[in-house]
Design a protein around this motif. Structure first.
Motif, PDB file in Angstrom:
ATOM      1  N   GLY A 147      41.421  21.491  31.287  1.00 58.78           N
ATOM      2  CA  GLY A 147      42.315  21.429  30.140  1.00 58.78           C
ATOM      3  C   GLY A 147      41.620  21.631  28.817  1.00 58.78           C
ATOM      4  N   GLU A 148      40.385  22.145  28.825  1.00 54.72           N
ATOM      5  CA  GLU A 148      39.665  22.394  27.577  1.00 54.72           C
ATOM      6  C   GLU A 148      40.147  23.675  26.898  1.00 54.72           C
ATOM      7  OE1 GLU A 148      35.652  22.518  28.876  1.00 54.72           O
ATOM      8  OE2 GLU A 148      35.533  20.359  29.296  1.00 54.72           O
ATOM      9  N   ALA A 149      40.860  24.521  27.634  1.00 57.08           N
ATOM     10  CA  ALA A 149      41.397  25.770  27.094  1.00 57.08           C
ATOM     11  C   ALA A 149      42.866  25.893  27.468  1.00 57.08           C
ATOM     12  CB  ALA A 149      40.614  26.972  27.637  1.00 57.08           C
ATOM     13  N   ASP A 150      43.651  26.555  26.610  1.00 56.37           N
ATOM     14  CA  ASP A 150      45.054  26.794  26.932  1.00 56.37           C
ATOM     15  C   ASP A 150      45.186  27.696  28.149  1.00 56.37           C
ATOM     16  OD1 ASP A 150      46.738  25.515  24.742  1.00 56.37           O
ATOM     17  OD2 ASP A 150      45.267  26.610  23.559  1.00 56.37           O
ATOM     18  N   PHE A 151      44.314  28.680  28.244  1.00 53.08           N
ATOM     19  CA  PHE A 151      44.252  29.533  29.424  1.00 53.08           C
ATOM     20  C   PHE A 151      42.932  30.285  29.391  1.00 53.08           C
ATOM     21  CE2 PHE A 151      46.375  32.114  26.199  1.00 53.08           C
ATOM     22  CZ  PHE A 151      45.742  33.353  26.304  1.00 53.08           C
ATOM     23  N   GLY A 152      42.672  31.070  30.428  1.00 54.89           N
ATOM     24  CA  GLY A 152      41.422  31.796  30.495  1.00 54.89           C
ATOM     25  C   GLY A 152      41.638  33.273  30.779  1.00 54.89           C
ATOM     26  N   LEU A 153      40.624  34.051  30.471  1.00 54.11           N
ATOM     27  CA  LEU A 153      40.555  35.463  30.817  1.00 54.11           C
ATOM     28  C   LEU A 153      39.262  35.641  31.585  1.00 54.11           C
ATOM     29  CD1 LEU A 153      41.520  37.817  27.853  1.00 54.11           C
ATOM     30  CD2 LEU A 153      42.196  38.065  30.231  1.00 54.11           C
ATOM     31  N   CYS A 154      39.365  35.887  32.888  1.00 51.57           N
ATOM     32  CA  CYS A 154      38.137  35.920  33.664  1.00 51.57           C
ATOM     33  C   CYS A 154      38.306  36.750  34.917  1.00 51.57           C
ATOM     34  CB  CYS A 154      37.684  34.509  34.014  1.00 51.57           C
ATOM     35  SG  CYS A 154      38.639  33.740  35.332  1.00 51.57           S
ATOM     36  N   SER A 155      37.196  36.872  35.640  1.00 52.51           N
ATOM     37  CA  SER A 155      37.206  37.528  36.935  1.00 52.51           C
ATOM     38  C   SER A 155      37.034  36.460  38.006  1.00 52.51           C
ATOM     39  CB  SER A 155      36.061  38.547  37.028  1.00 52.51           C
ATOM     40  OG  SER A 155      34.813  37.895  36.854  1.00 52.51           O
ATOM     41  N   ILE A 156      37.441  36.786  39.202  1.00 50.92           N
ATOM     42  CA  ILE A 156      37.143  35.901  40.310  1.00 50.92           C
ATOM     43  C   ILE A 156      35.886  36.464  40.984  1.00 50.92           C
ATOM     44  CG2 ILE A 156      39.461  35.034  40.601  1.00 50.92           C
ATOM     45  CD1 ILE A 156      40.036  37.090  42.643  1.00 50.92           C
ATOM     46  N   PRO A 157      35.196  35.830  41.882  1.00 51.21           N
ATOM     47  CA  PRO A 157      35.774  35.148  43.011  1.00 51.21           C
ATOM     48  C   PRO A 157      35.940  33.637  42.928  1.00 51.21           C
ATOM     49  CG  PRO A 157      33.475  35.612  43.439  1.00 51.21           C
ATOM     50  CD  PRO A 157      33.792  36.141  42.078  1.00 51.21           C
ATOM     51  N   SER A 158      35.132  32.886  42.170  1.00 44.89           N
ATOM     52  CA  SER A 158      35.186  31.431  42.265  1.00 44.89           C
ATOM     53  C   SER A 158      36.165  30.873  41.249  1.00 44.89           C
ATOM     54  CB  SER A 158      33.795  30.835  42.035  1.00 44.89           C
ATOM     55  OG  SER A 158      33.300  31.197  40.774  1.00 44.89           O
ATOM     56  N   LEU A 159      37.126  30.068  41.720  1.00 46.51           N
ATOM     57  CA  LEU A 159      38.135  29.479  40.855  1.00 46.51           C
ATOM     58  C   LEU A 159      38.252  27.996  41.136  1.00 46.51           C
ATOM     59  CD1 LEU A 159      40.993  32.138  41.168  1.00 46.51           C
ATOM     60  CD2 LEU A 159      39.342  31.917  39.321  1.00 46.51           C
ATOM     61  N   GLU A 160      38.707  27.250  40.135  1.00 48.67           N
ATOM     62  CA  GLU A 160      39.002  25.843  40.337  1.00 48.67           C
ATOM     63  C   GLU A 160      40.259  25.717  41.203  1.00 48.67           C
ATOM     64  OE1 GLU A 160      37.339  22.898  38.927  1.00 48.67           O
ATOM     65  OE2 GLU A 160      35.824  24.474  38.918  1.00 48.67           O
ATOM     66  N   PRO A 161      40.346  24.683  42.043  1.00 47.11           N
ATOM     67  CA  PRO A 161      41.506  24.560  42.947  1.00 47.11           C
ATOM     68  C   PRO A 161      42.828  24.313  42.235  1.00 47.11           C
ATOM     69  CG  PRO A 161      40.093  22.617  43.067  1.00 47.11           C
ATOM     70  CD  PRO A 161      39.345  23.634  42.272  1.00 47.11           C
ATOM     71  N   ASN A 162      42.792  23.812  40.995  1.00 52.78           N
ATOM     72  CA  ASN A 162      44.046  23.528  40.278  1.00 52.78           C
ATOM     73  C   ASN A 162      44.390  24.607  39.262  1.00 52.78           C
ATOM     74  OD1 ASN A 162      41.899  22.854  38.569  1.00 52.78           O
ATOM     75  ND2 ASN A 162      43.107  21.336  37.461  1.00 52.78           N
ATOM     76  N   THR A 163      43.958  25.855  39.537  1.00 56.76           N
ATOM     77  CA  THR A 163      44.247  26.962  38.626  1.00 56.76           C
ATOM     78  C   THR A 163      44.981  28.081  39.366  1.00 56.76           C
ATOM     79  OG1 THR A 163      42.070  27.969  39.049  1.00 56.76           O
ATOM     80  CG2 THR A 163      42.266  26.496  37.137  1.00 56.76           C
ATOM     81  N   LEU A 164      45.701  28.887  38.586  1.00 53.97           N
ATOM     82  CA  LEU A 164      46.420  30.047  39.114  1.00 53.97           C
ATOM     83  C   LEU A 164      45.881  31.303  38.447  1.00 53.97           C
ATOM     84  CD1 LEU A 164      50.102  28.694  39.018  1.00 53.97           C
ATOM     85  CD2 LEU A 164      48.668  29.000  41.042  1.00 53.97           C
ATOM     86  N   PHE A 165      45.641  32.339  39.239  1.00 54.52           N
ATOM     87  CA  PHE A 165      45.066  33.594  38.746  1.00 54.52           C
ATOM     88  C   PHE A 165      46.133  34.681  38.769  1.00 54.52           C
ATOM     89  CE2 PHE A 165      42.717  37.609  39.355  1.00 54.52           C
ATOM     90  CZ  PHE A 165      41.868  37.552  38.260  1.00 54.52           C
ATOM     91  N   GLU A 166      46.351  35.337  37.627  1.00 52.75           N
ATOM     92  CA  GLU A 166      47.303  36.443  37.504  1.00 52.75           C
ATOM     93  C   GLU A 166      46.526  37.725  37.209  1.00 52.75           C
ATOM     94  OE1 GLU A 166      50.522  38.140  34.281  1.00 52.75           O
ATOM     95  OE2 GLU A 166      50.159  35.976  34.324  1.00 52.75           O
ATOM     96  N   PRO A 167      46.372  38.633  38.184  1.00 53.82           N
ATOM     97  CA  PRO A 167      45.578  39.845  37.967  1.00 53.82           C
ATOM     98  C   PRO A 167      46.160  40.717  36.858  1.00 53.82           C
ATOM     99  CG  PRO A 167      46.066  39.513  40.298  1.00 53.82           C
ATOM    100  CD  PRO A 167      46.937  38.565  39.539  1.00 53.82           C
ATOM    101  N   LEU A 168      45.263  41.295  36.054  1.00 54.51           N
ATOM    102  CA  LEU A 168      45.659  42.221  34.999  1.00 54.51           C
ATOM    103  C   LEU A 168      45.150  43.634  35.271  1.00 54.51           C
ATOM    104  CD1 LEU A 168      45.014  40.110  31.765  1.00 54.51           C
ATOM    105  CD2 LEU A 168      47.221  40.668  32.778  1.00 54.51           C
ATOM    106  N   PHE A 169      43.888  43.748  35.670  1.00 54.98           N
ATOM    107  CA  PHE A 169      43.318  45.063  35.956  1.00 54.98           C
ATOM    108  C   PHE A 169      42.070  44.881  36.810  1.00 54.98           C
ATOM    109  CE2 PHE A 169      41.305  43.591  32.083  1.00 54.98           C
ATOM    110  CZ  PHE A 169      39.970  43.919  32.244  1.00 54.98           C
ATOM    111  N   ASP A 170      41.624  45.983  37.426  1.00 54.20           N
ATOM    112  CA  ASP A 170      40.375  45.986  38.189  1.00 54.20           C
ATOM    113  C   ASP A 170      39.283  46.606  37.338  1.00 54.20           C
ATOM    114  OD1 ASP A 170      41.328  44.762  40.434  1.00 54.20           O
ATOM    115  OD2 ASP A 170      41.838  46.623  41.463  1.00 54.20           O
ATOM    116  N   ASP A 171      38.156  45.935  37.269  1.00 53.68           N
ATOM    117  CA  ASP A 171      37.023  46.365  36.454  1.00 53.68           C
ATOM    118  C   ASP A 171      35.929  46.877  37.393  1.00 53.68           C
ATOM    119  OD1 ASP A 171      35.609  46.788  34.168  1.00 53.68           O
ATOM    120  OD2 ASP A 171      35.161  44.679  33.769  1.00 53.68           O
ATOM    121  N   GLN A 172      35.676  48.175  37.376  1.00 53.24           N
ATOM    122  CA  GLN A 172      34.711  48.776  38.308  1.00 53.24           C
ATOM    123  C   GLN A 172      33.278  48.463  37.909  1.00 53.24           C
ATOM    124  OE1 GLN A 172      35.050  53.018  38.648  1.00 53.24           O
ATOM    125  NE2 GLN A 172      33.615  53.166  40.357  1.00 53.24           N
ATOM    126  N   ILE A 173      32.433  48.225  38.899  1.00 49.90           N
ATOM    127  CA  ILE A 173      31.003  48.083  38.657  1.00 49.90           C
ATOM    128  C   ILE A 173      30.403  49.490  38.567  1.00 49.90           C
ATOM    129  CG2 ILE A 173      28.809  47.205  39.534  1.00 49.90           C
ATOM    130  CD1 ILE A 173      30.704  44.996  38.679  1.00 49.90           C
TER     131      ILE A 173
END
Length: 305
Positions: A147-173
């Motif tokens: 709860g330190e941020a209203d929301f986040g902008l990030c990549s997965i793979p590792s996420l906190e269990p109490n969070t929901l991820f909404e994909p926006l785009f794929d970022d190629q390596i």
């Protein structure tokens, strides 16, 4: 003259005046009878006036009580109107200057996405201030989960269990090269082209490194590195100085401007999903919800080109 009583004392007085009973007044206010008595006594002491004549059979208001009633009702009514007005104003102007939206974000997507999103956000009349917490992907997930941020902008793979991820785009390596490098002439590279280069990789434990290692393990391809760094900006500086080549997200390579070149690497192609991260059950404030809408629109505009 010092005022030694408060709104709760006036409320207790009016309840006794209207019910004619300390017992009934206590029931109305959901207080003990002794608490109501103390509040009335406090008011009497502050006003230096007896407000009720008490007997075993009845409670009778004095002349002072009758005179006070109109003023007490007016004071409380004005206080309620003030509270309602302040609450309405805070809701109406939550998205204006006093509102702050805190976003935890991985630095590599800041330059390619946030300027466009903020431009849309301002065009829609939002004046909230923005506080950015630029972290690694794991730290972004932790900030959102706590709860330190209203929301986040990030990549997965590792996420906190109490969070929901909404994909926006794929970022190629991609492979990032210094200008004039021998691989510059090739439009696309294979992993065989990377072998033998002075390779700069994200440090172990980072989300980007995990994606790269997993892809190499699945393809059973060896990958030797000469330098590990924790920040993409550090890798870009090293590449620009001619120290080596780096595997980085496309968004990071684009943020470097003309200092470096980049080429896609295929067989296999590695992509990291980037999206919005929200805490489960969280109700977005107006400004946070509006910024999310702007980010979605900016992502669609930028990455559909």
């Amino acid at each position: 003259m010092r005022i030694n009583y408060d709104f709760s004392d006036l409320e207790a007085f009016l309840a006794v005046k209207e019910t004619g009973s300390f017992h009934l007044a206590a029931e109305r206010l959901n207080l003990s009878q002794s608490a109501v008595t103390r509040r009335v006594q406090k008011l009497e002491a502050a006003l230096d006036s007896v407000l009720f004549e008490r007997s075993t059979r009845e409670v009778r208001p004095t002349l002072a009580a009758k005179r006070l009633q109109v003023r007490a009702e007016a004071i409380l009514a004005d206080a309620r109107e003030t509270a309602l007005a302040m609450r309405d104003e805070s809701v109406a102007f939550e998205h204006q200057r006093n509102a702050v939206v805190t976003v935890a974000v991985i630095p590599t997507v800041v330059s390619v996405l946030l300027p466009a999103a903020l431009a849309l956000f301002r065009e829609q009349g939002n004046a909230a201030r923005l506080r950015l917490l630029d972290h690694s992907a794991n730290a972004v997930a932790e900030a959102v989960g706590k709860g330190e941020a209203d929301f986040g902008l990030c990549s997965i793979p590792s996420l906190e269990p109490n969070t929901l991820f909404e994909p926006l785009f794929d970022d190629q390596i991609v492979l990032v090269l210094p200008p004039g490098h021998a691989l510059e002439a090739q439009e696309a590279l294979t992993w065989a082209d990377v072998q033998g280069e002075a390779l700069i990789l994200p440090a172990r434990g980072t989300g980007n490194r995990l994606l790269i290692d997993e892809a190499m393990a699945r393809a059973r391809l060896p990958l030797r590195w000469s330098c590990e760094v924790r920040r993409s900006s550090t890798a870009l500086d090293l590449v620009a100085a001619g120290t080596g080549v780096a595997l980085l997200p496309l968004s990071a390579a684009q943020s470097a401007g003309g200092r470096v070149l980049y080429r896609p690497v295929t067989q296999p192609e590695i992509r990291r999903p980037v999206g919005l991260l929200t805490r489960v059950g969280q109700q977005d404030r107006h400004s946070a919800a509006a910024l999310k809408v702007a980010i979605r629109a900016a992502a669609e505009r930028v990455f559909s080109q």
